[in-house]
Each structure stands twice: as structure tokens, then as C-alpha cells.
Design an enzyme around this catalytic site. Structure first.
Site, PDB file in Angstrom:
ATOM      1  N   THR A   1       1.051  -1.380   0.008  1.00 36.01           N
ATOM      2  CA  THR A   1       0.068   0.032   0.097  1.00 36.01           C
ATOM      3  C   THR A   1       1.011   1.379   0.108  1.00 36.01           C
ATOM      4  OG1 THR A   1      -1.682   1.642   1.402  1.00 36.01           O
ATOM      5  CG2 THR A   1      -0.286  -0.301   2.575  1.00 36.01           C
TER       6      THR A   1
ATOM      7  N   CYS B   1      -1.460   5.428  -5.246  1.00 39.24           N
ATOM      8  CA  CYS B   1      -2.826   4.417  -4.432  1.00 39.24           C
ATOM      9  C   CYS B   1      -2.924   2.583  -5.431  1.00 39.24           C
ATOM     10  CB  CYS B   1      -4.194   5.106  -4.050  1.00 39.24           C
ATOM     11  SG  CYS B   1      -4.981   3.561  -3.087  1.00 39.24           S
TER      12      CYS B   1
END
Length: 244
Positions: A83, A196
Site C-alpha cells: 500500500t 494508491c
């Protein structure tokens, strides 16, 4: 092949992409029935998101650091945080283990420079776009980084948490992202970082007038390159994962 340790679950949808890409890259490099040697520690994203919102980053970092230690004990030769946002606690994670942490922003900056691009737009969560833990790392890698205006940042963030992290992909949101990307290009961006891991579920190269840099794929490719040092590659054709 070295063992890749994955800190995932943030969200599990994007972690599933990591797993698919690692295996597709490996099969392409080695051929036949080869697949990636990896271990996964998947956290409960609800707990992490709660800490994010409250600004309790050190506590969130402790959770990820514990995950990294577990991966090292399981035999991982390197660790990936799957992430962008949680690279805010990369220092805590790196300090917790004796194996290398492969930083996502470094892999991304390398790819942008290799493309001959210096000024890039950055899309991601509000944390990633507005705080300096990620942007500063990219800028240290020689990039000039710009982000959307306040309205655009709010839109991008909302779609990530209220849709993409729940596996919801809407054409209307894709159109809004295309509009935001257009604004970045008007501001001088020569490329756009999809900063992202969930964003790649929504937009791809076909949605941007300038090159996009999908961080999940770049991170996965960098991990396979590191894991296969000294391993002879296949002689297959030029290849990129099929899913856009």
C-alpha cells in the site's frame, strides 16, 4: 528464487493484484509452471483505517512492524508494504527486521526517471497527496511532483475508501478521475503516478493523455527483479500483465 514477504490486506483487493502480478511476472521470467515464492501477512484493514483517521500512525506502524517480523521468521528475504499510504510508517517497519524493505516510492521514481519524465502528477489517498512522507521520497528521487486541487484530492480520496477498497468500480468515478488527470496535465504533468494500489482497479493508460505509472505493478516487478537476481530469465517475448 528469494522469498518475498508481503504486508497486505490494505485493502485485500489490491493485495490480490500483488499476488497475481508477482506470479505472472515470475511465469514470464522463468516459464512453465513457475510461480512466485512469497509469504503474506494480511492485516485487518478496518483496524488500520481507524488508526489512520485518528492520526495514530505510530500504533499502526507497530502493527505493520509486527507483521514484518512474522514474515522474516517465516523465511522472507525482503519485505514489501502493499500500500502507498502506509509507507508513512516505512521507517518503523524497516527498523523492525534485518531483511531489506523494498520501498514502493523508490521503485516508482526509478520507473518515472527511466521514462525520461521529471514532472509528474500524483493521485492517491489524501494522506499520500497532502503529507510529505511519500512526495518527499519521490522528490528526493529527482522528480517534480504536483497534486490535484482541494476538490480533486477530496474526490480521489473518497472514491478510494468508499468504492475501490470495497471492490466497487464505477464508470462515473472513472470519468471523474479522467477529469482530475486532465487538470494535472494542464498544470504541466508529463506523467501521472497512480499512487494508491486500488486506483489501478479503476483507471489505466487508456484513461490518460500522458503516461501513467501503476505503482502496484512497478512494485511487484521490482520485487521479482530482486528475487530473481542470479536466476536466468526466459527468452520469451516482451510482455506486460494483461489486465488494464
Amino acid at each position: 528464487m528469494k522469498i518475498i514477504g508481503l504486508i497486505g490486506g490494505m485493502s485485500w483487493e489490491s493485495t490480490a493484484e500483488y499476488y497475481r502480478l508477482l506470479n505472472e511476472f515470475t511465469r514470464h521470467r522463468l516459464g512453465g509452471l513457475h510461480s512466485a515464492r512469497c509469504v503474506l501477512y494480511s492485516v485487518d484493514f478496518a483496524e488500520i483505517e481507524h488508526l489512520q483517521v485518528q492520526g495514530r500512525w505510530e500504533e499502526a506502524g507497530e502493527i505493520l512492524a509486527a507483521a514484518a517480523r512474522s514474515l522474516e521468521k517465516a523465511g522472507a528475504d525482503m519485505v514489501l508494504i502493499c500500500t502507498n499510504t502506509m509507507h508513512k510508517v516505512a521507517g518503523q517497519v524497516e527498523a523492525a527486521v534485518g531483511v531489506p524493505l523494498l520501498h514502493l516510492a523508490d521503485a516508482t521514481a526509478d520507473a518515472v526517471r527511466a521514462a525520461g519524465i521529471r514532472k509528474v502528477g500524483l493521485l492517491g489517498t489524501a494522506f499520500t497527496m497532502e503529507q510529505d512522507f511519500y512526495r518527499a521520497r519521490l522528490e528526493a528521487g529527482g522528480l517534480d511532483v504536483c497534486v490535484p486541487d482541494a476538490e480533486g484530492r477530496a474526490l480521489v480520496h473518497r472514491v478510494i475508501y468508499e468504492e475501490l477498497c470495497l471492490g466497487i468500480v464505477k464508470s462515473a468515478s472513472r470519468e471523474e478521475y479522467q477529469r482530475v488527470i486532465g487538470g494535472l496535465v494542464e498544470a504541466g504533468a508529463e506523467g501521472v503516478i497512480l499512487g494508491c494500489t486500488e486506483i489501478e482497479l479503476l483507471v489505466g493508460p487508456q484513461d490518460s493523455p500522458v503516461p501513467v505509472f501503476p505503482t502496484t505493478r512497478l512494485h511487484a516487478e521490482a520485487a521479482i527483479n530482486a528475487a530473481l537476481v542470479g536466476v536466468s530469465p526466459s527468452r520469451g517475448r516482451s510482455w506486460w500483465p494483461h489486465k488494464q
